[in-house]
Motif scaffolding. Structure first.
Motif, PDB file in Angstrom:
ATOM      1  N   LYS A   1       0.838  -1.208   0.000  1.00  0.00           N
ATOM      2  CA  LYS A   1       0.000   0.000   0.000  1.00  0.00           C
ATOM      3  C   LYS A   1       0.870   1.255   0.000  1.00  0.00           C
ATOM      4  CE  LYS A   1      -3.779   2.372   2.161  1.00  0.00           C
ATOM      5  NZ  LYS A   1      -5.137   2.186   2.560  1.00  0.00           N
ATOM      6  N   ALA A   2       1.933   1.252   0.788  1.00  0.00           N
ATOM      7  CA  ALA A   2       2.834   2.411   0.821  1.00  0.00           C
ATOM      8  C   ALA A   2       3.428   2.665  -0.567  1.00  0.00           C
ATOM      9  CB  ALA A   2       3.942   2.196   1.850  1.00  0.00           C
ATOM     10  N   LEU A   3       3.885   1.613  -1.223  1.00  0.00           N
ATOM     11  CA  LEU A   3       4.471   1.750  -2.558  1.00  0.00           C
ATOM     12  C   LEU A   3       3.414   2.188  -3.574  1.00  0.00           C
ATOM     13  CD1 LEU A   3       6.767  -1.414  -2.563  1.00  0.00           C
ATOM     14  CD2 LEU A   3       7.476   0.976  -2.280  1.00  0.00           C
ATOM     15  N   ARG A   4       2.240   1.600  -3.467  1.00  0.00           N
ATOM     16  CA  ARG A   4       1.156   1.917  -4.400  1.00  0.00           C
ATOM     17  C   ARG A   4       0.701   3.377  -4.260  1.00  0.00           C
ATOM     18  NH1 ARG A   4      -2.180  -1.988  -2.921  1.00  0.00           N
ATOM     19  NH2 ARG A   4      -3.604  -0.712  -1.720  1.00  0.00           N
ATOM     20  N   GLU A   5       0.782   3.897  -3.044  1.00  0.00           N
ATOM     21  CA  GLU A   5       0.291   5.250  -2.803  1.00  0.00           C
ATOM     22  C   GLU A   5       1.372   6.318  -2.866  1.00  0.00           C
ATOM     23  OE1 GLU A   5      -2.408   5.532   0.466  1.00  0.00           O
ATOM     24  OE2 GLU A   5      -3.661   3.921  -0.325  1.00  0.00           O
ATOM     25  N   GLY A   6       2.536   5.974  -3.428  1.00  0.00           N
ATOM     26  CA  GLY A   6       3.505   7.012  -3.723  1.00  0.00           C
ATOM     27  C   GLY A   6       4.866   6.918  -3.061  1.00  0.00           C
ATOM     28  N   ALA A   7       5.061   5.994  -2.138  1.00  0.00           N
ATOM     29  CA  ALA A   7       6.386   5.853  -1.538  1.00  0.00           C
ATOM     30  C   ALA A   7       7.348   5.299  -2.584  1.00  0.00           C
ATOM     31  CB  ALA A   7       6.338   4.924  -0.328  1.00  0.00           C
ATOM     32  N   ASP A   8       8.580   5.763  -2.524  1.00  0.00           N
ATOM     33  CA  ASP A   8       9.612   5.255  -3.439  1.00  0.00           C
ATOM     34  C   ASP A   8      10.378   4.107  -2.804  1.00  0.00           C
ATOM     35  OD1 ASP A   8       9.337   7.265  -5.627  1.00  0.00           O
ATOM     36  OD2 ASP A   8       9.795   8.627  -3.969  1.00  0.00           O
ATOM     37  N   GLY A   9      10.236   3.954  -1.484  1.00  0.00           N
ATOM     38  CA  GLY A   9      10.895   2.879  -0.764  1.00  0.00           C
ATOM     39  C   GLY A   9      10.250   2.681   0.594  1.00  0.00           C
ATOM     40  N   VAL A  10      10.501   1.507   1.180  1.00  0.00           N
ATOM     41  CA  VAL A  10       9.971   1.185   2.505  1.00  0.00           C
ATOM     42  C   VAL A  10      11.084   0.559   3.335  1.00  0.00           C
ATOM     43  CG1 VAL A  10       8.320  -0.212   3.826  1.00  0.00           C
ATOM     44  CG2 VAL A  10       7.611   0.837   1.661  1.00  0.00           C
TER      45      VAL A  10
ATOM     46  N   VAL B   1      17.876   4.745  -3.081  1.00  0.00           N
ATOM     47  CA  VAL B   1      16.591   4.965  -3.740  1.00  0.00           C
ATOM     48  C   VAL B   1      16.642   6.208  -4.621  1.00  0.00           C
ATOM     49  CG1 VAL B   1      14.121   5.380  -3.369  1.00  0.00           C
ATOM     50  CG2 VAL B   1      15.324   3.703  -1.959  1.00  0.00           C
ATOM     51  N   ARG B   2      17.366   7.234  -4.188  1.00  0.00           N
ATOM     52  CA  ARG B   2      17.534   8.434  -5.016  1.00  0.00           C
ATOM     53  C   ARG B   2      18.186   8.053  -6.346  1.00  0.00           C
ATOM     54  NH1 ARG B   2      20.492  11.933  -1.755  1.00  0.00           N
ATOM     55  NH2 ARG B   2      18.598  12.841  -0.918  1.00  0.00           N
ATOM     56  N   ALA B   3      19.189   7.180  -6.295  1.00  0.00           N
ATOM     57  CA  ALA B   3      19.885   6.741  -7.509  1.00  0.00           C
ATOM     58  C   ALA B   3      18.958   5.961  -8.440  1.00  0.00           C
ATOM     59  CB  ALA B   3      21.108   5.902  -7.141  1.00  0.00           C
ATOM     60  N   LEU B   4      17.980   5.258  -7.872  1.00  0.00           N
ATOM     61  CA  LEU B   4      17.033   4.492  -8.690  1.00  0.00           C
ATOM     62  C   LEU B   4      15.995   5.387  -9.363  1.00  0.00           C
ATOM     63  CD1 LEU B   4      16.292   1.511  -6.283  1.00  0.00           C
ATOM     64  CD2 LEU B   4      17.618   1.419  -8.405  1.00  0.00           C
ATOM     65  N   GLY B   5      15.733   6.534  -8.768  1.00  0.00           N
ATOM     66  CA  GLY B   5      14.705   7.430  -9.289  1.00  0.00           C
ATOM     67  C   GLY B   5      13.336   7.064  -8.740  1.00  0.00           C
ATOM     68  N   PRO B   6      12.306   7.807  -9.162  1.00  0.00           N
ATOM     69  CA  PRO B   6      10.958   7.549  -8.654  1.00  0.00           C
ATOM     70  C   PRO B   6      10.476   6.145  -9.010  1.00  0.00           C
ATOM     71  CG  PRO B   6      11.035   9.597  -9.928  1.00  0.00           C
ATOM     72  CD  PRO B   6      12.352   8.910 -10.106  1.00  0.00           C
ATOM     73  N   LEU B   7       9.673   5.560  -8.127  1.00  0.00           N
ATOM     74  CA  LEU B   7       9.158   4.209  -8.380  1.00  0.00           C
ATOM     75  C   LEU B   7       8.112   4.205  -9.496  1.00  0.00           C
ATOM     76  CD1 LEU B   7       8.793   1.201  -7.847  1.00  0.00           C
ATOM     77  CD2 LEU B   7       7.284   1.779  -5.940  1.00  0.00           C
ATOM     78  N   ASN B   8       7.179   5.170  -9.462  1.00  0.00           N
ATOM     79  CA  ASN B   8       6.098   5.202 -10.455  1.00  0.00           C
ATOM     80  C   ASN B   8       5.384   3.853 -10.540  1.00  0.00           C
ATOM     81  OD1 ASN B   8       6.626   7.894 -11.176  1.00  0.00           O
ATOM     82  ND2 ASN B   8       8.245   7.228 -12.572  1.00  0.00           N
ATOM     83  N   TRP B   9       4.800   3.440  -9.420  1.00  0.00           N
ATOM     84  CA  TRP B   9       4.137   2.135  -9.280  1.00  0.00           C
ATOM     85  C   TRP B   9       3.148   1.866 -10.408  1.00  0.00           C
ATOM     86  CZ3 TRP B   9       4.522  -1.997  -5.952  1.00  0.00           C
ATOM     87  CH2 TRP B   9       3.453  -2.898  -5.925  1.00  0.00           C
TER      88      TRP B   9
ATOM     89  N   ILE C   1       1.663  -1.820 -12.600  1.00  0.00           N
ATOM     90  CA  ILE C   1       0.318  -2.022 -13.132  1.00  0.00           C
ATOM     91  C   ILE C   1       0.299  -1.884 -14.648  1.00  0.00           C
ATOM     92  CG2 ILE C   1      -2.058  -1.177 -13.088  1.00  0.00           C
ATOM     93  CD1 ILE C   1      -1.585  -0.364 -10.201  1.00  0.00           C
ATOM     94  N   GLY C   2       1.123  -1.000 -15.166  1.00  0.00           N
ATOM     95  CA  GLY C   2       1.142  -0.761 -16.610  1.00  0.00           C
ATOM     96  C   GLY C   2       0.506   0.579 -16.908  1.00  0.00           C
ATOM     97  N   GLY C   3       1.196   1.409 -17.654  1.00  0.00           N
ATOM     98  CA  GLY C   3       0.752   2.770 -17.902  1.00  0.00           C
ATOM     99  C   GLY C   3      -0.470   2.895 -18.786  1.00  0.00           C
TER     100      GLY C   3
ATOM    101  N   GLU D   1      -7.410  -2.779  -4.282  1.00  0.00           N
ATOM    102  CA  GLU D   1      -7.535  -1.324  -4.184  1.00  0.00           C
ATOM    103  C   GLU D   1      -7.443  -0.860  -2.747  1.00  0.00           C
ATOM    104  OE1 GLU D   1      -7.425   0.927  -6.559  1.00  0.00           O
ATOM    105  OE2 GLU D   1      -7.134  -0.736  -7.921  1.00  0.00           O
ATOM    106  N   GLU D   2      -8.005  -1.598  -1.825  1.00  0.00           N
ATOM    107  CA  GLU D   2      -7.992  -1.188  -0.422  1.00  0.00           C
ATOM    108  C   GLU D   2      -7.306  -2.244   0.426  1.00  0.00           C
ATOM    109  OE1 GLU D   2      -8.911   1.664   1.022  1.00  0.00           O
ATOM    110  OE2 GLU D   2      -9.231   2.377  -1.025  1.00  0.00           O
ATOM    111  N   VAL D   3      -6.553  -1.762   1.370  1.00  0.00           N
ATOM    112  CA  VAL D   3      -5.890  -2.661   2.325  1.00  0.00           C
ATOM    113  C   VAL D   3      -6.438  -2.348   3.689  1.00  0.00           C
ATOM    114  CG1 VAL D   3      -3.712  -3.337   3.345  1.00  0.00           C
ATOM    115  CG2 VAL D   3      -3.832  -2.770   0.935  1.00  0.00           C
TER     116      VAL D   3
END
Length: 155
Positions: A55-64, A128-136, A141-143, A153-155
């Protein structure tokens, strides 16, 4: 002057008894470390459900970052061993989804190890900065709006 450098958002699930207190110690001791981690206190690292990480990654975190007591020192006997088992399985699943290993990390840090936790946050932030944004959405999911994998969708 604003920096154009990407600044990752890292969600940190910190054990109440050890790692959260290590973060507190780092703050009171004025140990400087990257401000990128958003700390969430959990009673035990063993309570970090893999769905929380997803959920953290899906909602915008770049790392956990999952942080807990050292093995053998868990206030709930073996909660950190449970966390380690879940972490290993979660990493395998994320690898299959194409998510880089450095985006989800585990660290053991006792209440007196503020410097260890601070160093881990700094190191992970750089990785994580070196990897760049995750863009989950695009990566996992596929753009094009079609889901490559079922994601609740919900956790």
């Amino acid at each position: 002057m604003m920096s154009d450098q990407f600044e990752p958002v890292i969600v940190g699930f910190l054990c109440n008894w050890c790692s959260y207190r290590a973060a507190d110690l780092a703050g009171t001791a004025r140990i400087k470390y990257a401000p990128n981690m958003r700390a969430i206190r959990v009673m035990c690292s063993g309570r970090v459900d893999p769905q929380f990480v997803l959920k953290a990654l899906r909602e915008g975190a770049d790392g956990v970052l999952i942080a807990g007591c050292h093995p053998g020192e868990c206030h709930y006997v073996n909660g950190n061993i449970k966390a380690l088992r879940r972490y290993i399985l979660l990493k395998k699943m994320l690898h299959q989804l194409g998510v880089d290993d450095a985006r989800v990390q585990l660290v053991w840090a006792s209440a007196s190890e503020g410097t260890i936790l601070a160093a881990k946050v700094d190191k992970m932030t750089e990785e994580v900065r070196a990897l760049g944004p995750l863009n989950w959405r695009e990566k996992v999911i596929g753009g094009n709006g079609h889901r490559l994998v079922p994601v609740p969708e919900e956790v």
